[in-house]
Scaffold this active site. Structure first.
Site, PDB file in Angstrom:
ATOM      1  N   GLU A   1       0.886  -1.176   0.000  1.00  0.00           N
ATOM      2  CA  GLU A   1       0.000   0.000   0.000  1.00  0.00           C
ATOM      3  C   GLU A   1       0.908   1.205   0.000  1.00  0.00           C
ATOM      4  O   GLU A   1       1.569   1.502   0.998  1.00  0.00           O
ATOM      5  CB  GLU A   1      -0.923  -0.028   1.227  1.00  0.00           C
ATOM      6  CG  GLU A   1      -2.072   0.974   1.117  1.00  0.00           C
ATOM      7  CD  GLU A   1      -1.795   2.274   1.835  1.00  0.00           C
ATOM      8  OE1 GLU A   1      -1.358   3.241   1.145  1.00  0.00           O
ATOM      9  OE2 GLU A   1      -1.996   2.354   3.044  1.00  0.00           O
TER      10      GLU A   1
ATOM     11  N   CYS B   1      -2.104   8.751   3.029  1.00  0.00           N
ATOM     12  CA  CYS B   1      -2.126   8.299   1.639  1.00  0.00           C
ATOM     13  C   CYS B   1      -3.515   8.455   1.034  1.00  0.00           C
ATOM     14  O   CYS B   1      -3.660   8.745  -0.151  1.00  0.00           O
ATOM     15  CB  CYS B   1      -1.685   6.836   1.552  1.00  0.00           C
ATOM     16  SG  CYS B   1       0.016   6.546   2.049  1.00  0.00           S
TER      17      CYS B   1
END
Length: 471
Positions: free
Chosen positions: A234, A268
């Protein structure tokens, strides 16, 4: 980078830690391997009881560990407590549901017979010790969303945390020990990034997961690929936030402020690029800018603070470079764009809104990790989707529209791991989380996440399993 706790609100280094030497790392790898051989044979009921105990312990520690997190990386303490609560929720969610998520899967009887079997099914079995390379921005949540499903599946965990959150990293190891997990089930490795390759190449490590930067993900993926080991990545995100004419513009602007500035903008999945239809652009830009300008900057230990410091001096410098490059190439600064004069100490940066963005600016392509938003004016949905997809990243996306046809079009055409309508992206234990393109691969959370580090084993019987085969 030294392994140390440095308060980003003051710049003061509070504690420095010695990295573990090769012998200690080897001992921990061996403990992880040995623990796995025993732990993998435990039943779901035993694993669930351990996970519930860990959740209870974490809940009791909520205030104390929240203050540790805030001290190490600058998150407002109210947000740190919310992060703890989210971890507790996920741990209990997996304790309750793991057995069902990993239940044997049975093909149709017709397919079983067609395969020549009397009985056939798929069983999910754990892989072994999993190395987790984790970031500082959600120092509890990023770890728990790996650890809860991995441990419930029967794996053991090895945590290489970011070097600026060592107190949090050591706390996590102690948390699982206090809950009663066997020695070696979950361990922290206090090592630098240069030592990750050796650990990942060790035959006792079965797989790896990383949340972090694109360069870090590329490095871990290449090493794991060379060793033929499973990885989940990720990585970064530059999430679009589309506002179309049918939207509740006032609500979209209000949520946009939270979506951009969560975790001081260091997320993020924070919305970063605000792509607004020309019919509602002026109204949205005014409301959004007013909301960003009104945010209280201050001591992250103050309950009323909305924006604390960035996690590091280097992080603030990187953000400043992006803003200055955009300004030099013609961007309009609607608010912010500088260090706050009211907070000369620490690594603070004002909430910032930039308009008139063009492809010539670095900020058009690069991820902004801090409270800086970019505004785009578009003519229609086609252009909105084109701008949204004009990025190397594809983590998530947000769309504000009440038009069902526009919603279906966005689900079809936005290149991202998630599409959130009339709200902001937020991870939840029941929903798969991850991205496409350079935002990584694989999924965390939900049933998809718990099965990432399992061996999907085909079990096939040519004769009924309870009848001995003919000699």
């Amino acid at each position: 980078m030294p392994i140390s706790t440095t308060n980003p609100a003051t710049g003061e280094t509070l504690e420095t830690f010695e990295a573990m030497d090769a012998e200690e790392v080897d001992r921990r790898l061996e403990r992880a391997r040995t623990a796995f051989e025993e732990y993998r044979t435990t039943g779901f009921a035993e694993r669930a009881e351990l996970m519930r105990r860990a959740a209870d312990e974490l809940e009791k520690d909520q205030d104390e560990i929240a203050r540790t997190v805030t001290t190490e990386m600058g998150k407002p303490v109210a947000a740190a407590r919310a992060e703890v609560a989210k971890c507790v929720k996920a741990m209990r969610w997996y304790a309750e549901r793991a057995e069902g998520l990993l239940a044997d899967e049975h093909p149709s009887q017709g397919d079983v017979e067609d395969s020549g079997a009397t009985t056939a099914y798929v069983r999910y079995r754990p892989l072994g010790p999993v190395l987790a390379v984790m970031p500082w921005n959600f120092p509890l949540w990023q770890v728990i969303r790996f650890a809860a499903p991995a441990l419930m599946a029967g794996n053991t965990g090895l945590l290489k945390h970011a070097s600026n959150v060592p107190r949090t990293a050591l706390y996590l190891e102690e948390l699982f020990r206090r809950a009663g997990y066997p020695e070696g089930c979950f361990q922290t490795l206090l090592i630098g990034s240069g030592e990750v390759e050796g650990v990942l190449r060790d035959r006792r490590v079965a797989a790896a997961t990383l949340t972090g930067s694109e360069p870090a993900g590329r490095s871990v993926a290449s090493i794991a690929g060379d060793e033929i080991k499973k990885t989940v990545l990720e990585l970064g995100g530059s999430d679009p936030y589309l506002v179309l004419p049918s939207a509740d513009v006032a609500k979209a602007a209000e949520v946009a402020v939270a979506a951009r500035t969560q975790n001081n903008g260091q997320s993020c999945i924070a919305a970063k690029r605000f792509i607004v239809h020309r019919e509602v652009y002026e109204e949205f830009a005014r409301l959004f800018t007013d909301g960003m300008r009104a945010l209280k900057i201050g001591d992250p230990m103050d309950e009323s603070t909305r924006i604390g410091p960035l996690s590091s001096e280097r992080g603030r410098a990187d953000l400043e470079e992006l803003v200055e490059d955009a300004r030099k190439h013609g961007a309009t600064v609607l608010c912010g764009g500088r260090r706050p004069a009211s907070h000369p100490a620490g690594w603070f940066y004002e909430p910032t809104v930039l308009a008139d963005i063009t492809p010539a600016m670095r900020i058009h392509r690069e991820e902004t990790f801090g409270p800086v938003a970019t505004l785009y004016r578009v003519a229609d949905l086609d252009e909105a989707i084109e701008v949204a997809n004009d990025t190397d990243f594809g983590l998530s996306s947000n769309v504000w529209t009440r038009d069902r046809a526009e919603q279906e079009r966005c689900v079809r055409d936005l290149r991202a791991g998630g599409v959130y309508f009339n709200g902001m992206t937020a991870s939840h234990p029941a929903m798969p989380f991850g991205g496409v393109k350079r935002s990584g691969y694989g999924r965390e959370l939900s049933g998809h996440g718990i099965r990432e580090f399992c061996n999907a084993t085909t079990v096939w019987h040519g004769t009924p399993p309870d009848v001995p085969a003919a000699e």
